[in-house]
Design a protein around this motif. Structure first.
Motif, PDB file in Angstrom:
ATOM      1  N   MET A 153       0.867  -1.199   0.076  1.00 22.85           N
ATOM      2  CA  MET A 153       0.004   0.011   0.056  1.00 22.85           C
ATOM      3  C   MET A 153       0.966   1.149  -0.164  1.00 22.85           C
ATOM      4  O   MET A 153       1.005   2.039   0.908  1.00 22.85           O
ATOM      5  N   ASP A 154       1.619   1.223  -1.234  1.00 20.10           N
ATOM      6  CA  ASP A 154       2.760   2.493  -1.127  1.00 20.10           C
ATOM      7  C   ASP A 154       2.076   3.614  -2.105  1.00 20.10           C
ATOM      8  O   ASP A 154       3.097   4.451  -2.335  1.00 20.10           O
ATOM      9  N   SER A 155       1.042   3.632  -2.394  1.00 22.96           N
ATOM     10  CA  SER A 155       0.541   4.689  -3.245  1.00 22.96           C
ATOM     11  C   SER A 155      -0.981   4.953  -2.919  1.00 22.96           C
ATOM     12  O   SER A 155      -1.626   4.129  -2.388  1.00 22.96           O
ATOM     13  N   MET A 156      -1.307   6.098  -3.393  1.00 21.53           N
ATOM     14  CA  MET A 156      -2.736   6.584  -3.169  1.00 21.53           C
ATOM     15  C   MET A 156      -3.631   5.635  -3.992  1.00 21.53           C
ATOM     16  O   MET A 156      -4.778   5.168  -3.516  1.00 21.53           O
ATOM     17  N   ASP A 157      -3.207   5.467  -5.215  1.00 14.06           N
ATOM     18  CA  ASP A 157      -3.885   4.497  -6.228  1.00 14.06           C
ATOM     19  C   ASP A 157      -4.223   3.023  -5.442  1.00 14.06           C
ATOM     20  O   ASP A 157      -5.341   2.524  -5.725  1.00 14.06           O
ATOM     21  N   ALA A 158      -3.120   2.554  -5.012  1.00  9.63           N
ATOM     22  CA  ALA A 158      -3.337   1.175  -4.428  1.00  9.63           C
ATOM     23  C   ALA A 158      -4.248   1.179  -3.464  1.00  9.63           C
ATOM     24  O   ALA A 158      -5.233   0.242  -3.235  1.00  9.63           O
ATOM     25  N   MET A 159      -4.168   2.200  -2.605  1.00 11.41           N
ATOM     26  CA  MET A 159      -5.486   2.276  -1.402  1.00 11.41           C
ATOM     27  C   MET A 159      -6.712   2.657  -2.054  1.00 11.41           C
ATOM     28  O   MET A 159      -7.793   2.021  -1.502  1.00 11.41           O
ATOM     29  N   LYS A 160      -6.777   3.544  -2.990  1.00 13.24           N
ATOM     30  CA  LYS A 160      -8.002   3.727  -3.571  1.00 13.24           C
ATOM     31  C   LYS A 160      -8.651   2.534  -4.339  1.00 13.24           C
ATOM     32  O   LYS A 160      -9.692   2.342  -4.237  1.00 13.24           O
ATOM     33  N   SER A 178      -8.382  -0.141   8.589  1.00 10.54           N
ATOM     34  CA  SER A 178      -9.081   1.162   8.722  1.00 10.54           C
ATOM     35  C   SER A 178     -10.260   1.265   7.669  1.00 10.54           C
ATOM     36  O   SER A 178     -11.444   1.826   7.834  1.00 10.54           O
ATOM     37  N   ILE A 179      -9.991   0.768   6.583  1.00 16.17           N
ATOM     38  CA  ILE A 179     -11.033   0.779   5.645  1.00 16.17           C
ATOM     39  C   ILE A 179     -12.378   0.167   5.945  1.00 16.17           C
ATOM     40  O   ILE A 179     -13.573   0.525   5.880  1.00 16.17           O
ATOM     41  N   ASP A 200       5.176   5.373   6.183  1.00 13.68           N
ATOM     42  CA  ASP A 200       5.922   4.256   5.812  1.00 13.68           C
ATOM     43  C   ASP A 200       5.164   3.304   5.470  1.00 13.68           C
ATOM     44  O   ASP A 200       4.714   2.374   6.323  1.00 13.68           O
ATOM     45  N   PRO A 201       5.101   3.068   4.171  1.00 12.46           N
ATOM     46  CA  PRO A 201       4.038   1.997   3.759  1.00 12.46           C
ATOM     47  C   PRO A 201       4.904   0.545   4.204  1.00 12.46           C
ATOM     48  O   PRO A 201       4.314  -0.480   4.086  1.00 12.46           O
ATOM     49  N   ASN A 202       5.889   0.671   4.590  1.00 13.44           N
ATOM     50  CA  ASN A 202       6.862  -0.711   4.889  1.00 13.44           C
ATOM     51  C   ASN A 202       6.742  -0.853   6.615  1.00 13.44           C
ATOM     52  O   ASN A 202       7.503  -1.635   6.862  1.00 13.44           O
ATOM     53  N   PHE A 203       6.089  -0.172   7.061  1.00 17.79           N
ATOM     54  CA  PHE A 203       5.871  -0.063   8.697  1.00 17.79           C
ATOM     55  C   PHE A 203       5.718  -1.587   8.865  1.00 17.79           C
ATOM     56  O   PHE A 203       4.725  -2.314   8.313  1.00 17.79           O
ATOM     57  N   GLY A 252     -14.550   9.457  -0.962  1.00 18.30           N
ATOM     58  CA  GLY A 252     -14.956   9.294   0.434  1.00 18.30           C
ATOM     59  C   GLY A 252     -13.909   8.341   1.298  1.00 18.30           C
ATOM     60  O   GLY A 252     -14.182   8.079   2.250  1.00 18.30           O
ATOM     61  N   ARG A 253     -12.830   7.891   0.593  1.00 22.17           N
ATOM     62  CA  ARG A 253     -11.935   7.085   1.286  1.00 22.17           C
ATOM     63  C   ARG A 253     -10.718   7.638   2.192  1.00 22.17           C
ATOM     64  O   ARG A 253     -10.175   8.728   1.475  1.00 22.17           O
ATOM     65  N   MET A 254     -10.392   7.184   3.051  1.00 20.07           N
ATOM     66  CA  MET A 254      -9.243   7.702   3.852  1.00 20.07           C
ATOM     67  C   MET A 254      -8.150   6.779   4.008  1.00 20.07           C
ATOM     68  O   MET A 254      -8.290   5.809   4.023  1.00 20.07           O
ATOM     69  N   MET A 255      -6.981   7.413   3.899  1.00 19.07           N
ATOM     70  CA  MET A 255      -5.693   6.612   4.093  1.00 19.07           C
ATOM     71  C   MET A 255      -4.970   6.694   5.484  1.00 19.07           C
ATOM     72  O   MET A 255      -5.141   7.920   5.923  1.00 19.07           O
ATOM     73  N   PRO A 256      -4.592   5.692   6.202  1.00 20.49           N
ATOM     74  CA  PRO A 256      -3.898   5.895   7.353  1.00 20.49           C
ATOM     75  C   PRO A 256      -2.681   6.943   7.273  1.00 20.49           C
ATOM     76  O   PRO A 256      -1.896   7.080   6.532  1.00 20.49           O
ATOM     77  N   GLY A 257      -2.652   8.007   8.205  1.00 16.95           N
ATOM     78  CA  GLY A 257      -1.447   8.928   8.170  1.00 16.95           C
ATOM     79  C   GLY A 257      -0.508   8.299   9.170  1.00 16.95           C
ATOM     80  O   GLY A 257      -0.254   7.080   9.329  1.00 16.95           O
TER      81      GLY A 257
END
Lengths: 358, 358
Positions: free
Chosen positions: A195-202, A230-231, B218-221, B255-260
């Motif tokens: 999940m290293d890009s906004m597109d992947a998360m979208k 979280s989604i 950190d997407p590799n967290f 409408g989607r949110m990504m973890p900060g």
């Protein structure tokens, strides 16, 4: 008791109290700053004066004075790590103590916040250390997670039987969910794309049947898992967050601590903007569940545990008799820094002393 | 201004206020429960009565009334996402607004909590959206992390020149650390063994020269990264924890949110029993740094941002003039639920209105 009075006095005379208080392990505290603040406070700075001061010294009962405290107790709730063993090392005379308690007709419940093992796996660990315990007597937080989910309708014949669980956790919770007939995805072998890009998360599509996210100890915890969880929690109606426990860190020997489940839970809480139900000691669900399930009479139940923020808290919440052995994370200095009203009812050198054993 | 008065009145007349307040995004709040509590409070329940009630309606200034508010302002601190763009979409007339501000002799600083990009990477993003900005005008939280570390002695010629950084983060912070000559390990390609047993954690040897742990997006967290970081923080003397920001989640469209980064920081804080220094908006370090570095006069500086808990907080901390455009995460309803003393000085439809543009 005698030895402790001497102990406290010695600190007072040498003026070492403040340093000892500042050296407290910070494991169960949210911030190291809190510990420093406590050490800087008047209570911690002033050496205790057992004979004349206003703060009574903590009395540590021995094998002669401790057993009578349990005379009216019919059920003992025992913590495991720090009480019966520490890491992989058995506490002296712990197996014999359990035999004495049973001989005296006391019912035993082993309640642990550790979620890495199932009841069955725990029973095997007990046996390997020479402790005779049946799986039915074990209430691990992995089991509690499944019990909580059943209590809110998950599993066969429940009101949410169409719902499944997303598990961020290990084999212990996996086994308990299977035993409770609760369908789940995730767990040890949950593979997710990066999940290293906004597109992947979208583009991520989550399973729409997920009704709960369970977070336990999870060595495969990752940003991708936080995203998926979280989604689910933000987008699926009624999806709830369940924590097997919120312990911050655990001693693993050699002065080293390992991250507990608490930080993983906080990561998901923050990302999802929600608060988890903590089904272990430290949360509000467990004690009523235990009372209901095991028909406990709080006035005749004692809890024996080494942590103030889980074991002793649970006991205080429910009006149980609270016993703290000094074989775990809480030190005598830490207890001495607390007002007497916040201390456990009894402090003992070890669980064996409660059974009249050295 | 007229349009808003009508807006508020319409809610009041239809009695929809409470529902609208309860639908607030919970993105920046620690717990969804807080939002519900706010919606349940008397303030949120009572429909606002702009004409006769005690709660003044929020006034939204338009392109005719807004520009005069900036007359005495010489420096504008602009947030980016939610002010100049939203995701990958430019806000209407934002490039023209920047030109107007510059024509009027105002100095511009672009201050963003996003840590995924370096200053140079950000300048490229600005250009791709038609915004003319030089890297020197950009203060990203990736840059702030490096600036903070330099301020406490890291890097060439510093007092901690022998120390390196453990980075749990992405390329933006990597690039800024390199630019500041601060040695680091970790970052995007940090490979660690699985930490799925006590033995693995007992045996882990961390780099003894680490003097700071930096946590960014950190997407590799992973759990292994938490283990490594918490051991550094618990066992290496003087090792400090630095957060590029503590934002909980970000809108990514649909409408989607990504973890900060906020949840990742909390996970490490809990595991290590410590508290991070937040070098971004929302923390206490940034504003004095900006004032010192850019010789800011707070009475002639305005901040334009869409978040109450970072942008407007920063402005209020420092006595800046605060402007909130309604193009980001904060809704008019949310503002209306706040006491007037806690609202921004000015609310506008968009940043363009502040420049007199539609």
């Amino acid at each position: 008791m005698r030895s402790v009075m001497l102990h406290a006095r010695r600190f007072g005379m040498q003026g070492h109290w403040r340093i000892l208080a500042a050296k407290q392990p910070a494991c169960c505290l949210r911030h190291r700053a809190t510990v420093v603040a406590a050490a800087e406070s008047g209570t911690a700075q002033a050496p205790p004066k057992p004979a004349t001061g206003s703060i009574a010294a903590v009395q540590v009962l021995d094998e002669h004075t401790a057993p009578e405290k349990l005379q009216s107790i019919s059920t003992l709730i025992l913590d495991c790590d720090g009480v019966l063993w520490r890491g992989s090392e058995i506490i002296r005379n712990a197996p014999e103590a359990l035999r004495v308690f049973r001989r005296d007709g006391k019912r035993l419940l082993f309640v642990t916040n550790n979620s890495s093992k199932s009841r069955v796996e725990y029973a095997a660990k007990f046996r390997s250390l020479g402790l005779e315990v049946s799986p039915d007597e074990i209430v691990s937080s992995s089991y509690c997670a499944a019990a909580y989910l059943k209590s809110v309708g998950f599993g066969a014949n429940g009101s949410r039987t169409d719902k499944k669980v997303l598990l961020l956790g290990w084999t212990g919770v996996e086994q308990e969910l299977r035993a409770a007939d609760i369908p789940f995805i995730g767990g040890r072998e949950f593979q997710l794309p990066a999940m290293d890009s906004m597109d992947a998360m979208k583009e991520l599509q989550v399973d729409p049947d997920i009704g709960a996210v369970v977070v336990g100890w999870d060595p495969n915890f990752s940003y991708s898992r936080i995203v998926y969880a979280s989604i689910c929690l933000r987008e699926l109606p009624g999806c709830v967050l369940v924590a097997t426990n919120t312990d911050c860190a655990d001693h693993i020997g050699g002065g080293r601590m390992m991250p507990g489940t608490g930080g993983l839970v906080r990561a998901v809480e923050v990302a999802a903007g929600t608060t988890a139900v903590n089904v272990a000691k430290g949360g509000e669900w467990l004690l009523p569940y235990l009372c209901r399930t095991y028909n406990l009479d709080p006035s005749r139940t004692a809890i024996i545990g080494d942590r103030m923020d889980t074991d002793i808290l649970l006991g205080r919440q429910g009006g149980l008799f609270t016993c703290l052995p000094l074989t775990g994370v809480t030190t005598l200095e830490r207890l001495q820094s607390l007002p007497p009203s916040e201390r456990p009812n009894v402090v003992v050198g070890s669980v064996a002393k409660l059974a009249g054993l050295p």
